[in-house]
Design a protein around this motif. Structure first.
Motif, PDB file in Angstrom:
ATOM      1  N   ASN A 179       1.168  -1.486   0.013  1.00 42.37           N
ATOM      2  CA  ASN A 179      -0.064  -0.046   0.224  1.00 42.37           C
ATOM      3  C   ASN A 179       0.678   1.315  -0.244  1.00 42.37           C
ATOM      4  O   ASN A 179       0.536   2.480  -0.484  1.00 42.37           O
ATOM      5  CB  ASN A 179      -1.147  -0.312   1.466  1.00 42.37           C
ATOM      6  CG  ASN A 179      -1.629   1.098   1.111  1.00 42.37           C
ATOM      7  OD1 ASN A 179      -3.041   1.114   0.271  1.00 42.37           O
ATOM      8  ND2 ASN A 179      -1.601   2.320   1.721  1.00 42.37           N
ATOM      9  N   LEU A 209      -0.220  -4.999   3.998  1.00 47.66           N
ATOM     10  CA  LEU A 209      -1.357  -4.676   3.261  1.00 47.66           C
ATOM     11  C   LEU A 209      -2.239  -3.926   3.713  1.00 47.66           C
ATOM     12  O   LEU A 209      -2.309  -4.502   4.857  1.00 47.66           O
ATOM     13  CB  LEU A 209      -1.784  -5.760   2.667  1.00 47.66           C
ATOM     14  CG  LEU A 209      -0.843  -6.860   1.626  1.00 47.66           C
ATOM     15  CD1 LEU A 209      -2.189  -8.539   1.932  1.00 47.66           C
ATOM     16  CD2 LEU A 209      -0.942  -6.649  -0.055  1.00 47.66           C
ATOM     17  N   VAL A 232      -8.235  -3.322   1.887  1.00 42.10           N
ATOM     18  CA  VAL A 232      -6.936  -2.868   0.541  1.00 42.10           C
ATOM     19  C   VAL A 232      -8.044  -2.373  -0.246  1.00 42.10           C
ATOM     20  O   VAL A 232      -9.078  -3.645  -0.958  1.00 42.10           O
ATOM     21  CB  VAL A 232      -6.914  -4.608   0.647  1.00 42.10           C
ATOM     22  CG1 VAL A 232      -5.210  -4.232  -0.878  1.00 42.10           C
ATOM     23  CG2 VAL A 232      -5.857  -4.921   2.305  1.00 42.10           C
ATOM     24  N   TRP A 237      -4.412  -5.111  -3.900  1.00 35.88           N
ATOM     25  CA  TRP A 237      -4.592  -6.470  -4.139  1.00 35.88           C
ATOM     26  C   TRP A 237      -3.749  -6.684  -5.461  1.00 35.88           C
ATOM     27  O   TRP A 237      -2.711  -7.749  -5.714  1.00 35.88           O
ATOM     28  CB  TRP A 237      -5.992  -6.780  -4.434  1.00 35.88           C
ATOM     29  CG  TRP A 237      -6.670  -6.670  -2.771  1.00 35.88           C
ATOM     30  CD1 TRP A 237      -7.348  -6.223  -2.319  1.00 35.88           C
ATOM     31  CD2 TRP A 237      -6.052  -8.061  -1.515  1.00 35.88           C
ATOM     32  NE1 TRP A 237      -8.065  -6.134  -1.113  1.00 35.88           N
ATOM     33  CE2 TRP A 237      -7.412  -7.514  -0.831  1.00 35.88           C
ATOM     34  CE3 TRP A 237      -4.391  -8.847  -1.690  1.00 35.88           C
ATOM     35  CZ2 TRP A 237      -6.875  -7.786   0.173  1.00 35.88           C
ATOM     36  CZ3 TRP A 237      -5.202  -8.985  -0.210  1.00 35.88           C
ATOM     37  CH2 TRP A 237      -6.287  -8.738   0.873  1.00 35.88           C
ATOM     38  N   TYR A 240      -0.212  -6.608  -5.165  1.00 39.32           N
ATOM     39  CA  TYR A 240       0.547  -8.087  -4.114  1.00 39.32           C
ATOM     40  C   TYR A 240       0.411  -8.539  -5.142  1.00 39.32           C
ATOM     41  O   TYR A 240       1.362  -9.922  -5.252  1.00 39.32           O
ATOM     42  CB  TYR A 240      -0.949  -7.882  -3.014  1.00 39.32           C
ATOM     43  CG  TYR A 240      -0.269  -8.762  -2.008  1.00 39.32           C
ATOM     44  CD1 TYR A 240       0.658  -9.596  -1.760  1.00 39.32           C
ATOM     45  CD2 TYR A 240      -1.457 -10.054  -2.122  1.00 39.32           C
ATOM     46  CE1 TYR A 240       1.070 -10.435  -0.748  1.00 39.32           C
ATOM     47  CE2 TYR A 240      -1.412 -11.196  -1.053  1.00 39.32           C
ATOM     48  CZ  TYR A 240      -0.536 -10.897  -0.400  1.00 39.32           C
ATOM     49  OH  TYR A 240      -0.257 -11.974   0.359  1.00 39.32           O
TER      50      TYR A 240
END
Length: 287
Positions: A179, A209, A232, A237, A240
């Motif tokens: 983030n 996150l 999130v 995402w 990630y």
């Protein structure tokens, strides 16, 4: 000197909030680990330590510092470091981490994690501080990339190269906050994907996150705040998924520190990370 290495389980975890204690202790399918902010547990005793003792019977523990001021130009506060060492001795964690930031000057402590210019001088000082912490704790520490809202004209080193060099010189690991990458890239009009391509992923031992708040600056441009008060975001995402596709599964924590939801909501966020870790593990095994 050899230090104990970060040993978190490769699973999803959550930042611990006292209102979630019953949910965590009663969970039929427990998560992999919990993380606490060190400064909340530096007292001598009482309910915080009782809760922590109960959690450690079931979960691996990650201790995350927010007050060491690793990036400050002055020496680390020896009393704060001693309290941190005592906490780690009392509740030995599987991992300890801190921020690439500064938060104090002389005897003044600021309620924020402030950025620093990336220069040869600050690089030397950060490495000195990381060495001091690792020697005091007798364990490897993880250093987290910051979320930033301003850039320094005096910086001569890219942030990714700065973190790479700190890890090389000190043997510390890195904590990749995805983030923070997205927040900083949006605020500065740069590419989060490009940043992550340059990031020294080989040193990453944990991923964070969290959610962010959306605002605009004085010119009307998007401004994101690393607020940890929402789920999130989908672009985070996506980033990630790209990271763990390259690294394979890594311990991954959901941070939610403000407007804290009920336990099932937080757990659902962690389960999403867990499912993505499982998918990355399957792809890695099939490769």
């Amino acid at each position: 000197m050899t230090h104990a290495r970060s040993a978190l389980p490769v699973d999803a975890g959550v930042g611990f909030k006292p209102q979630h204690l019953d949910g965590l202790l009663g969970d039929a399918a427990p998560l992999g680990f919990v993380e606490i902010h060190a400064e909340n547990y530096m007292g001598a005793g009482g309910p915080p330590h009782a809760m922590l003792g109960a959690l450690r019977e079931r979960y691996a523990l990650s201790i995350h510092g927010v007050g060491l001021s690793i990036g400050a130009m002055r020496p680390l506060d020896p009393e704060h470091l001693a309290r941190l060492a005592a906490l780690c001795a009392r509740h030995p964690p599987a991992s300890f981490s801190e921020h690439l930031a500064w938060s104090s000057h002389d005897a003044v402590y600021y309620n924020d994690l402030l950025p620093l210019p990336y220069t040869t001088e600050t690089l030397a000082r950060v490495c000195e501080h990381v060495d001091t912490v690792q020697t005091a704790l007798r364990r490897q520490m993880l250093l987290e990339n910051p979320s930033t809202y301003v850039l320094f004209e005096t910086s001569t080193i890219a942030e990714t190269d700065f973190l790479r060099e700190v890890a090389r010189r000190t043997g510390c690991g890195l904590l990749l906050d995805v983030n923070n990458v997205f927040v900083s890239a949006t605020n500065h009009g740069t590419s989060a994907e490009t940043y992550l391509k340059d990031f020294p992923l080989e040193h990453v031992r944990e991923i964070h996150l969290g959610g962010h708040a959306e605002a605009v600056d004085d010119t009307g441009a998007p401004l994101l705040i690393d607020a940890h008060g929402t789920p999130v975001a989908d672009p985070v995402w996506t980033l990630y998924a790209q990271v763990i596709a390259r690294t394979g599964p890594l311990p991954s924590l959901i941070e939610w520190d403000n407007d804290v939801p009920d336990w099932p909501v937080l757990r659902a966020e962690a389960e999403r990370a867990r499912a993505m870790l499982s998918a990355a593990r399957t792809r890695k095994d099939a490769a």
